[in-house]
Enzyme design. Structure first.
Site, PDB file in Angstrom:
ATOM      1  N   LYS A 142      21.881 122.388   8.495  1.00  0.00           N
ATOM      2  CA  LYS A 142      22.507 120.958   8.835  1.00  0.00           C
ATOM      3  C   LYS A 142      24.036 120.904   8.340  1.00  0.00           C
ATOM      4  O   LYS A 142      24.679 120.470   8.886  1.00  0.00           O
ATOM      5  CB  LYS A 142      21.550 119.956   8.083  1.00  0.00           C
ATOM      6  CG  LYS A 142      20.331 119.653   8.968  1.00  0.00           C
ATOM      7  CD  LYS A 142      20.673 119.309  10.356  1.00  0.00           C
ATOM      8  CE  LYS A 142      19.314 119.020  11.041  1.00  0.00           C
ATOM      9  NZ  LYS A 142      19.973 118.829  12.683  1.00  0.00           N
ATOM     10  N   HIS A 197      14.916 114.631  22.955  1.00  0.00           N
ATOM     11  CA  HIS A 197      14.373 113.107  23.241  1.00  0.00           C
ATOM     12  C   HIS A 197      12.968 113.170  23.063  1.00  0.00           C
ATOM     13  O   HIS A 197      12.391 111.723  22.927  1.00  0.00           O
ATOM     14  CB  HIS A 197      14.854 112.965  24.666  1.00  0.00           C
ATOM     15  CG  HIS A 197      13.856 113.503  25.648  1.00  0.00           C
ATOM     16  ND1 HIS A 197      14.025 114.957  26.043  1.00  0.00           N
ATOM     17  CD2 HIS A 197      12.697 113.178  26.564  1.00  0.00           C
ATOM     18  CE1 HIS A 197      13.082 115.113  27.054  1.00  0.00           C
ATOM     19  NE2 HIS A 197      12.266 114.018  27.334  1.00  0.00           N
ATOM     20  N   SER A 207      20.181 114.885   7.447  1.00  0.00           N
ATOM     21  CA  SER A 207      18.922 114.515   6.562  1.00  0.00           C
ATOM     22  C   SER A 207      19.534 114.186   5.349  1.00  0.00           C
ATOM     23  O   SER A 207      20.699 115.431   4.951  1.00  0.00           O
ATOM     24  CB  SER A 207      17.886 115.626   6.617  1.00  0.00           C
ATOM     25  OG  SER A 207      17.110 115.321   5.515  1.00  0.00           O
ATOM     26  N   SER A 208      19.002 113.632   4.242  1.00  0.00           N
ATOM     27  CA  SER A 208      19.622 113.523   3.196  1.00  0.00           C
ATOM     28  C   SER A 208      19.407 114.706   2.103  1.00  0.00           C
ATOM     29  O   SER A 208      20.006 114.615   0.992  1.00  0.00           O
ATOM     30  CB  SER A 208      18.811 112.206   2.469  1.00  0.00           C
ATOM     31  OG  SER A 208      17.457 112.431   2.345  1.00  0.00           O
ATOM     32  N   CYS A 209      18.424 115.858   2.527  1.00  0.00           N
ATOM     33  CA  CYS A 209      18.224 116.906   1.835  1.00  0.00           C
ATOM     34  C   CYS A 209      19.553 117.763   1.838  1.00  0.00           C
ATOM     35  O   CYS A 209      19.516 118.747   1.324  1.00  0.00           O
ATOM     36  CB  CYS A 209      17.071 117.480   2.413  1.00  0.00           C
ATOM     37  SG  CYS A 209      17.499 118.457   4.015  1.00  0.00           S
ATOM     38  N   VAL A 221      12.843 110.952  16.351  1.00  0.00           N
ATOM     39  CA  VAL A 221      14.345 110.412  16.267  1.00  0.00           C
ATOM     40  C   VAL A 221      14.950 110.328  17.855  1.00  0.00           C
ATOM     41  O   VAL A 221      15.506 109.113  18.345  1.00  0.00           O
ATOM     42  CB  VAL A 221      15.257 111.126  15.494  1.00  0.00           C
ATOM     43  CG1 VAL A 221      16.691 110.477  15.852  1.00  0.00           C
ATOM     44  CG2 VAL A 221      14.826 111.134  13.988  1.00  0.00           C
ATOM     45  N   TYR A 226      16.812 124.698   5.550  1.00  0.00           N
ATOM     46  CA  TYR A 226      17.148 123.728   6.523  1.00  0.00           C
ATOM     47  C   TYR A 226      18.432 122.864   6.269  1.00  0.00           C
ATOM     48  O   TYR A 226      19.367 122.631   6.993  1.00  0.00           O
ATOM     49  CB  TYR A 226      15.942 122.727   6.494  1.00  0.00           C
ATOM     50  CG  TYR A 226      16.227 121.238   7.505  1.00  0.00           C
ATOM     51  CD1 TYR A 226      15.872 121.321   8.698  1.00  0.00           C
ATOM     52  CD2 TYR A 226      16.393 120.010   6.968  1.00  0.00           C
ATOM     53  CE1 TYR A 226      16.006 120.399   9.781  1.00  0.00           C
ATOM     54  CE2 TYR A 226      16.716 119.087   7.615  1.00  0.00           C
ATOM     55  CZ  TYR A 226      16.359 119.204   9.137  1.00  0.00           C
ATOM     56  OH  TYR A 226      16.720 118.084   9.888  1.00  0.00           O
ATOM     57  N   ARG A 282      -4.119 111.603   5.715  1.00  0.00           N
ATOM     58  CA  ARG A 282      -5.189 112.110   4.817  1.00  0.00           C
ATOM     59  C   ARG A 282      -5.851 110.864   4.640  1.00  0.00           C
ATOM     60  O   ARG A 282      -7.285 110.928   4.505  1.00  0.00           O
ATOM     61  CB  ARG A 282      -4.325 112.438   3.668  1.00  0.00           C
ATOM     62  CG  ARG A 282      -5.200 113.326   2.472  1.00  0.00           C
ATOM     63  CD  ARG A 282      -4.252 113.827   1.792  1.00  0.00           C
ATOM     64  NE  ARG A 282      -3.394 114.958   2.198  1.00  0.00           N
ATOM     65  CZ  ARG A 282      -2.173 115.493   1.684  1.00  0.00           C
ATOM     66  NH1 ARG A 282      -2.193 115.167   0.320  1.00  0.00           N
ATOM     67  NH2 ARG A 282      -1.429 116.270   2.336  1.00  0.00           N
ATOM     68  N   LEU A 295      12.512 109.549   7.297  1.00  0.00           N
ATOM     69  CA  LEU A 295      12.223 108.872   8.358  1.00  0.00           C
ATOM     70  C   LEU A 295      10.617 108.757   8.843  1.00  0.00           C
ATOM     71  O   LEU A 295      10.051 109.711   8.461  1.00  0.00           O
ATOM     72  CB  LEU A 295      12.935 109.272   9.480  1.00  0.00           C
ATOM     73  CG  LEU A 295      14.441 109.514   9.591  1.00  0.00           C
ATOM     74  CD1 LEU A 295      14.974 110.306  10.577  1.00  0.00           C
ATOM     75  CD2 LEU A 295      14.877 107.972   9.679  1.00  0.00           C
ATOM     76  N   HIS A 336       6.178 115.362   7.461  1.00  0.00           N
ATOM     77  CA  HIS A 336       6.567 114.948   5.888  1.00  0.00           C
ATOM     78  C   HIS A 336       5.684 113.880   5.239  1.00  0.00           C
ATOM     79  O   HIS A 336       4.404 113.849   5.832  1.00  0.00           O
ATOM     80  CB  HIS A 336       7.885 114.214   6.269  1.00  0.00           C
ATOM     81  CG  HIS A 336       8.842 115.043   6.927  1.00  0.00           C
ATOM     82  ND1 HIS A 336       9.281 115.181   8.281  1.00  0.00           N
ATOM     83  CD2 HIS A 336       9.819 115.905   6.312  1.00  0.00           C
ATOM     84  CE1 HIS A 336      10.479 116.014   8.381  1.00  0.00           C
ATOM     85  NE2 HIS A 336      10.553 116.381   7.215  1.00  0.00           N
ATOM     86  N   PRO A 360      20.374 110.287   7.678  1.00  0.00           N
ATOM     87  CA  PRO A 360      19.351 109.436   7.285  1.00  0.00           C
ATOM     88  C   PRO A 360      18.448 109.610   6.157  1.00  0.00           C
ATOM     89  O   PRO A 360      18.348 110.620   5.539  1.00  0.00           O
ATOM     90  CB  PRO A 360      18.404 109.238   8.550  1.00  0.00           C
ATOM     91  CG  PRO A 360      18.462 110.443   9.178  1.00  0.00           C
ATOM     92  CD  PRO A 360      19.825 111.159   8.909  1.00  0.00           C
TER      93      PRO A 360
END
Length: 317
Positions: free
Chosen positions: A141, A12, A108-110, A16, A137, A188, A167, A180, A164
């Site tokens: 998942k 939490h 994750s989309s990965c 996300v 990772y 930066r 994000l 990310h 997703p």
């Protein structure tokens, strides 16, 4: 989900999880169960067993995860695999043992193949080789979502998985090595502006295409899916959540430069890895169910930059 139901949001305090808590509170859910990692180590099975036995949540949003960008994923693949596997398996297993009505795993989309068809449909999972820079990772998942599928098949549970797009938004991690791409670039460009630098260096060629989703839009989709989508609807298939739009990393850098107000040049370091060439999710399934995102990218970056300025000392949790 009944308004009085016990709803456990694992993770939490992360980007996300905190967005889902905000969305649940806005909808006046009365019993949101939270535990910080210092209070409950989800990697420890006995801790998770005791927590579920004591709290008996009826619904679970499994957002807790070890996350990071290309640098972190490449440097610590064993940590990413172990932590995420243990967190997921412990929570999902105890959810089934204690009779949780519904669980949602955030991925994750990965998870999709490096050279998946574009846009990437849910059915392309496990049809090709993964991107090496985040393979550990992704494998963790995939194992979590497949475990949900196995429980659904064997025990008739109603556990669903959501994948997703990239994000960003409030409560993001702005660590210079472990974040990310979008939050890393916000930091930066901000620091370059502060020191009146002449240029900002961005890893890679700037050509890869990415899709970005504002985290509060994801939270909206998650609650919508908990109410409107079950594992039996499409044979245990996961659900993509995204905008259906993409930009190059170069275009993203220009947009962040504009929002931050940096006036120097952008230097792309082509000696550094680009990662997956393109990652656009096929979001037609979610659109057919009746959900669509609200926050356009430039507006979202402005909101994210405001969050960064309000908590500039927070670089990692």
């Amino acid at each position: 989900m009944e308004k009085s139901a016990g709803i456990y949001v694992a993770g939490h305090r992360g980007m996300v999880g905190s967005a889902i808590v905000r969305a649940l509170e806005a909808k006046e859910y009365a019993k949101i169960i939270k535990r910080a990692s210092k209070e409950l180590d989800l990697r420890r099975q006995e801790h998770v067993e005791r927590f579920f036995a004591d709290e008996m949540p009826e619904y679970v949003f499994l957002c807790a995860a070890k996350v990071g960008g290309i640098i972190a994923n490449s440097a610590y693949p064993a940590d990413f695999m172990y932590d995420n596997m243990m967190i997921q398996m412990n929570v999902i297993h105890e959810a089934e043992k204690t009779g949780v009505k519904k669980l949602m795993l955030l991925g994750s989309s990965c998870i999709y193949p490096r050279m998946a068809p574009q846009p990437m449909p849910e059915r392309c999972l496990l049809t090709g080789e993964l991107e090496k820079t985040n393979e550990a990772y992704a494998l963790a998942k995939i194992s979590g979502l497949k475990y949900c599928c196995c429980l659904n098949t064997q025990y008739g549970t109603d556990y669903i998985s959501v994948m997703p797009a990239n994000l960003y938004g409030p409560n993001d991690n702005y660590h210079p090595q472990h974040s990310h791409v979008l939050p890393a670039l916000i930091r930066r460009f901000h620091e370059a502006k502060d020191r009146d630098a002449k240029k900002v260096t961005v890893w890679g060629t700037g050509k890869p295409l990415r899709e970005f989703l504002y985290v509060d839009d994801l939270a909206s989709a998650c609650i919508f899916l908990m109410q409107n989508y079950g594992q039996s609807d499409l044979g245990n298939e996961t659900v993509n959540v995204g905008t259906g739009k993409e930009v190059t990393i170069g275009e993203l850098a220009e947009l962040i430069k504009k929002v931050v107000g940096f006036e120097g040049e952008i230097d792309f370091d082509a000696s550094k890895p680009d990662g997956t060439p393109r990652k656009l999710l096929d979001v037609r399934k979610l659109a057919k169910l009746g959900w669509r995102y609200k926050t356009e990218l430039e507006e979202g970056i402005r909101l994210a930059y405001r969050d960064f300025l309000q908590g500039a000392g927070r670089v990692e949790r």
